[in-house]
Scaffold this motif. Sequence first.
Motif, PDB file in Angstrom:
ATOM      1  N   GLY A 159       0.783  -1.225   0.000  1.00  0.00           N
ATOM      2  CA  GLY A 159       0.000   0.000   0.000  1.00  0.00           C
ATOM      3  C   GLY A 159       0.817   1.277   0.000  1.00  0.00           C
ATOM      4  N   LEU A 160       2.108   1.195  -0.311  1.00  0.00           N
ATOM      5  CA  LEU A 160       2.933   2.403  -0.357  1.00  0.00           C
ATOM      6  C   LEU A 160       2.588   3.242  -1.588  1.00  0.00           C
ATOM      7  N   ILE A 161       2.615   4.544  -1.395  1.00  0.00           N
ATOM      8  CA  ILE A 161       2.447   5.477  -2.509  1.00  0.00           C
ATOM      9  C   ILE A 161       3.828   5.737  -3.092  1.00  0.00           C
ATOM     10  N   ILE A 162       4.100   5.204  -4.263  1.00  0.00           N
ATOM     11  CA  ILE A 162       5.415   5.375  -4.877  1.00  0.00           C
ATOM     12  C   ILE A 162       5.367   6.573  -5.816  1.00  0.00           C
ATOM     13  N   ALA A 163       6.033   7.644  -5.385  1.00  0.00           N
ATOM     14  CA  ALA A 163       6.041   8.889  -6.162  1.00  0.00           C
ATOM     15  C   ALA A 163       7.007   8.815  -7.331  1.00  0.00           C
ATOM     16  N   GLY A 164       8.056   7.983  -7.210  1.00  0.00           N
ATOM     17  CA  GLY A 164       9.041   7.902  -8.276  1.00  0.00           C
ATOM     18  C   GLY A 164      10.299   7.200  -7.821  1.00  0.00           C
ATOM     19  N   LEU A 165      11.394   7.485  -8.524  1.00  0.00           N
ATOM     20  CA  LEU A 165      12.683   6.866  -8.257  1.00  0.00           C
ATOM     21  C   LEU A 165      13.687   7.922  -7.811  1.00  0.00           C
ATOM     22  N   MET A 166      14.672   7.480  -7.025  1.00  0.00           N
ATOM     23  CA  MET A 166      15.733   8.367  -6.520  1.00  0.00           C
ATOM     24  C   MET A 166      17.082   7.720  -6.790  1.00  0.00           C
ATOM     25  N   CYS A 167      18.113   8.554  -7.033  1.00  0.00           N
ATOM     26  CA  CYS A 167      19.449   7.988  -7.189  1.00  0.00           C
ATOM     27  C   CYS A 167      20.527   8.961  -6.732  1.00  0.00           C
ATOM     28  N   LEU A 168      21.685   8.388  -6.447  1.00  0.00           N
ATOM     29  CA  LEU A 168      22.930   9.119  -6.201  1.00  0.00           C
ATOM     30  C   LEU A 168      23.943   8.573  -7.195  1.00  0.00           C
ATOM     31  N   PRO A 169      24.225   9.282  -8.282  1.00  0.00           N
ATOM     32  CA  PRO A 169      25.160   8.734  -9.268  1.00  0.00           C
ATOM     33  C   PRO A 169      26.570   8.653  -8.705  1.00  0.00           C
ATOM     34  N   PRO A 170      27.420   7.854  -9.310  1.00  0.00           N
ATOM     35  CA  PRO A 170      28.811   7.763  -8.845  1.00  0.00           C
ATOM     36  C   PRO A 170      29.489   9.129  -8.842  1.00  0.00           C
ATOM     37  N   ALA A 171      30.348   9.334  -7.852  1.00  0.00           N
ATOM     38  CA  ALA A 171      31.055  10.611  -7.735  1.00  0.00           C
ATOM     39  C   ALA A 171      32.166  10.705  -8.781  1.00  0.00           C
ATOM     40  N   HIS A 172      32.460  11.944  -9.153  1.00  0.00           N
ATOM     41  CA  HIS A 172      33.628  12.261  -9.991  1.00  0.00           C
ATOM     42  C   HIS A 172      33.537  11.702 -11.409  1.00  0.00           C
ATOM     43  N   VAL A 173      32.319  11.418 -11.865  1.00  0.00           N
ATOM     44  CA  VAL A 173      32.131  11.052 -13.263  1.00  0.00           C
ATOM     45  C   VAL A 173      30.937  11.845 -13.786  1.00  0.00           C
ATOM     46  N   GLU A 174      30.796  11.899 -15.090  1.00  0.00           N
ATOM     47  CA  GLU A 174      29.681  12.624 -15.693  1.00  0.00           C
ATOM     48  C   GLU A 174      28.356  11.988 -15.254  1.00  0.00           C
ATOM     49  N   PRO A 175      27.455  12.768 -14.614  1.00  0.00           N
ATOM     50  CA  PRO A 175      26.233  12.172 -14.089  1.00  0.00           C
ATOM     51  C   PRO A 175      25.136  11.972 -15.126  1.00  0.00           C
ATOM     52  N   ALA A 176      25.221  12.651 -16.267  1.00  0.00           N
ATOM     53  CA  ALA A 176      24.115  12.640 -17.221  1.00  0.00           C
ATOM     54  C   ALA A 176      23.661  11.231 -17.616  1.00  0.00           C
ATOM     55  N   PRO A 177      24.560  10.292 -17.931  1.00  0.00           N
ATOM     56  CA  PRO A 177      24.077   8.957 -18.319  1.00  0.00           C
ATOM     57  C   PRO A 177      23.294   8.264 -17.211  1.00  0.00           C
ATOM     58  N   PHE A 178      23.666   8.508 -15.965  1.00  0.00           N
ATOM     59  CA  PHE A 178      22.972   7.877 -14.844  1.00  0.00           C
ATOM     60  C   PHE A 178      21.601   8.520 -14.624  1.00  0.00           C
TER      61      PHE A 178
END
Length: 224
Positions: A159-178
């Motif tokens: 019964g959880l309301i799932i609003a979406g997804l969350m992430c922390l991309p790897p540090a010190h690399v380009e985050p756009a692909p993640f």
Amino acid sequence: MQPTAENPSRHITEIKAQMASAVKVANRREADVTLIAVSKTRSAEEIEPLIAAGQRVFGENRIQEAAAKWPELKARHPDIMLHLIGQLQSNKAQDAVALFDCIHSVDRASLVCALGKAMRDQARHLPCFIQVNIGSEEQKGGCAISALPELLELAQQEGLIIAGLMCLPPAHVEPAPFFALLAELAARHKLAGLSMGMSGDFPTAIMLGATHIRIGTALFGDRN
């Protein structure tokens, strides 16, 4: 120039200008992106200037720290929304549901079940984000990409309301692909929310679909 702890309200104007620019480039609406001011390790005295400047959404990492300062702040400012963005132990689910208005770090079956029970017990159903270990890093929280469908199915059962997804991309690399991968996963599972982007990369996150950005250092300066 790094912001100082004494003048965070001055920097929210700069951040909102960068947000507006990124939204325009992406042909999105400003209202579709929520700025979460990450106030972990900050005192009530440091937070108050941001509240006075109109900021109403804040993020904390630890339940104990949040419980020490936010009940009083929220009593004075009842329209504030408090988000838990740090890792959550299953045995703290009841406390989290009582204190917070949204939880961003749901990442395993035991926590889904604990939150489901806590929300039923308290008749308080908070929106949640499933945290995905988008870079497959052993040291980070988040469910594996391959485990996401099963975890989403369990969340629905609980019964959880799932609003979406969350992430922390790897540090010190380009985050756009993640960020792009998280957006693809969200679209695949018909989820609208994307909690991604922090002080150093939030314009990129917005251009790739972020609905919630988590900003601490750019507002308050480096933590001691």
